[in-house]
Structure formats: structure tokens, C-alpha cells
Design an enzyme around this catalytic site. Structure first.
Site, PDB file in Angstrom:
ATOM      1  CG  HIS A   1     -34.584   8.444 -33.184  1.00  0.00           C
ATOM      2  ND1 HIS A   1     -34.552   7.072 -33.018  1.00  0.00           N
ATOM      3  CD2 HIS A   1     -35.736   8.881 -32.606  1.00  0.00           C
ATOM      4  CE1 HIS A   1     -35.647   6.699 -32.360  1.00  0.00           C
ATOM      5  NE2 HIS A   1     -36.372   7.768 -32.100  1.00  0.00           N
TER       6      HIS A   1
ATOM      7  CB  CYS B   1     -35.382   7.718 -29.053  1.00  0.00           C
ATOM      8  SG  CYS B   1     -36.965   6.853 -28.981  1.00  0.00           S
TER       9      CYS B   1
ATOM     10  CG  ASN C   1     -38.904   5.007 -32.545  1.00  0.00           C
ATOM     11  OD1 ASN C   1     -37.781   4.584 -32.290  1.00  0.00           O
ATOM     12  ND2 ASN C   1     -39.421   6.058 -31.930  1.00  0.00           N
TER      13      ASN C   1
END
Length: 329
Positions: free
Chosen positions: A256, A116, A286
Site C-alpha cells: 500500500h 486503505c 495515497n
């Protein structure tokens, strides 16, 4: 001669049409809309449907839109850094596949895998090529088809992830705008808490690994949350301190989109109110490498030239980091 910075001069994003809601997930696994919302902040996520479609197909939409906005042709791109955890194929690189699909005949490229955190790792890497004078037009793409590596019988992971892709164009800037600083970190000892068990050279695919659902995301949520909530906040605060930025100086935090509670903790550590934080996790979940560029795309109209922006991420590996940039247009 003034210092050359790598400035974002265009941004664009793409999310698939299919919306997977919490309500639909209730019919798939033992969970509830309330449970998902209170623990993650997610209400829905997008899923890429269609035979043979991969991450590069989402990137084509994002990049073609970006090129149109900037008014340039694909043949002007010199380098493509494709940040992804779900490449179309183990090889060749999705960057090469994307270059072929969009007609970037003069570009070389590679994939960057940092889970990520990949997009900010890629942005920082690309900045070096601009600052050195080596290249003048670089695409940094961040995207993932996470639905391809999710076990929809595992309620701890299937509620979190979605599909999407964003892209930015980096060009030289001598006005003092662009990527100003970055702090990038990794700690491989945390890999046991968030990883894919099989499919690599250590454990190639077999009937057994497929039957045991080992080609999907495995996560120990509590361990990951504890590490992420501390380190993402720490590195965001550190980059502010290093550049003598107060909370008043920061126009936006672009975090994020892993978990609303992690985002809130990071903003609190930086002394920022919610009005300065980009959040779209409720709609997209996500998207791994896609979260930060998708936020920049959605907030583009609100960004002003000279805005101080902090990007912060945390991912499997473990990887984490922050980037300080001044918006250039």
C-alpha cells in the site's frame, strides 16, 4: 480434481488527468516540496475534477479497459466487490451504480469499507466465492476520490492523498495459480488516530460539523506511522513464513502506497531489495483503495506466470493484512 484457486486474469487502472504537484501545494498551505518528499516520498498526486463526478466514474474507465483487455462483456460478470472509502453516495452501493454504468446486468454487488486495506480484504473475500464454485467471474474494484474528503488547509493530510482507481478480474484456476493465502487483521481501538469525525449516524451532518471541517480525514500522523510501520511489516513477514517463502522466492512486494518509509521498512523486514518493490507513490500519492491495483496495472508487463507476489496494506480502523498470490498469466 485439483483445487480451485481464484486467479487474477486481467488488471486495469485509471487516474485523472489533473496533476497536483508539491509546488502547487506550496501555494495552498505552509509546506515545501523538500519537506513533503523527505517525509512521504510523494512528488505529485492526481485529482478528479468535474461537476458531479464520483469514485464510480473512475471505476468505469478502469473496468471498461479491463473488460476490453480480457475480451469479455460486462454481462458475464457475476459479482462486483467495490472497495472504497469514498462511495458516490451513502447508498445505494457504488458497486450497484458501477454495474448500471457498465451494463453488468447479471451481477450483484456490494461495497467493502476497510479504509486503505479494503482492496486486499475485497480480494480475499472474492476468492472465497471462486474457490467454492459459486461464481466464475468476479470484479474487485479498489478506488477513491480522496480529494472529496480532504481539508486543503490541513497540511498534515492534504499532502498525502490523491484520486485513482484500479480493478482486477478473478476467475477459477486449477493449475495452482491465484490467491494462495491471506492474513487479515483489524483493531478498532485505533480508530481515534485516523477517522472522519462526522457524517455518519453517530454524528450526522449539521451546520456546525461542516463549519468545523469534521467531514474530512483526521489523522494523528505519528501514532498511525508507528502502528503501520510495525504491523504492515509483521504481516508481510508472517505470510512468507507461513508459506515457507524466502526472499529469493518472492518476485514482487506490492505495498500500500501510504508512505515511502513504511514501504521501505516492510521490504527490509522481508529481506527484499528495492528492485522487487512496486512503488508509484511519488506520482499518485495515497489513493487509499486504489494503490495496490494501480501498482499491479503499472507493472503488469513485468509480471511472469508463476511469480510469487505479496500484497500488504495498512489502513484506518485500524485494518491491515497481506495476501500471497501466484501470478496466473
Amino acid at each position: 480434481m485439483s483445487k480451485i484457486h481464484a486467479a487474477i486474469t486481467a488488471v486495469n487502472g485509471y487516474v485523472p488527468d489533473y496533476v497536483l504537484t508539491n509546488k502547487e501545494l506550496e501555494s495552498i498551505v505552509d509546506t515545501t516540496d523538500e519537506w513533503i518528499t523527505t517525509r512521504t516520498g510523494i512528488k505529485e498526486r492526481r485529482i478528479l475534477k468535474g461537476e458531479g463526478l464520483g469514485t464510480s466514474d473512475m471505476a468505469v474507465h478502469a473496468v471498461n479497459g479491463l473488460l476490453k483487455k480480457r475480451g469479455i462483456g460486462a454481462e458475464e460478470i457475476e459479482l462486483i466487490i467495490f472497495c472504497t472509502t469514498t462511495p458516490d453516495l451513502p447508498f445505494p452501493a457504488s458497486a450497484n451504480i458501477l454495474a448500471d454504468k457498465i451494463g453488468a446486468k447479471n451481477a450483484w454487488g456490494f461495497d467493502l469499507q476497510a479504509a486503505c486495506s479494503g482492496f486486499i480484504f475485497g480480494l480475499s473475500t472474492a476468492a472465497q466465492f471462486i474457490e467454492s464454485g459459486k461464481h466464475k467471474k468476479i470484479l474487485v474494484v479498489g478506488g477513491d476520490k480522496m480529494s472529496s474528503i480532504i481539508n486543503y488547509a490541513d497540511r498534515t493530510t492534504c499532502i498525502i492523498f490523491g484520486d485513482g482507481c484500479g480493478a482486477v478480474l478473478l476467475e477459477p484456476n486449477e493449475e495452482g495459480f491465484g490467491v494462495m493465502d491471506s492474513i487479515l487483521r483489524s483493531d478498532g481501538s485505533g480508530r481515534q488516530y485516523l477517522h472522519q469525525k462526522a457524517g455518519g449516524s453517530a454524528r450526522p451532518a449539521t451546520h456546525e460539523t461542516v463549519d468545523n471541517h469534521e467531514h474530512v480525514v483526521y489523522q494523528e500522523g505519528q501514532a498511525v506511522f508507528k502502528f503501520a510501520v510495525t504491523n504492515m511489516a509483521d504481516v508481510a513477514a508472517e505470510i512468507m513464513d507461513r508459506n515457507q517463502l524466502s526472499s529469493d522466492d518472492v518476485a514482487w512486494l506490492v505495498p500500500h502506497q501510504a508512505n515511502k518509509r513504511i514501504i521501505d521498512a516492510t521490504a527490509a523486514r522481508m529481506g527484499l531489495g528495492s528492485e522487487k518493490v512496486m512503488i508509484n507513490i511519488q506520482r499518485y500519492g495515497n489513493t487509499t483503495n486504489g494503490t495496490i491495483p494501480l501498482c499491479l496495472w503499472e507493472w503488469e508487463s513485468q509480471l511472469k506466470k508463476g511469480d510469487n507476489i505479496i500484497l500488504a496494506a495498512f489502513g484506518g480502523g485500524f485494518t491491515w493484512g497481506s495476501v500471497y498470490l501466484k501470478w496466473a498469466y
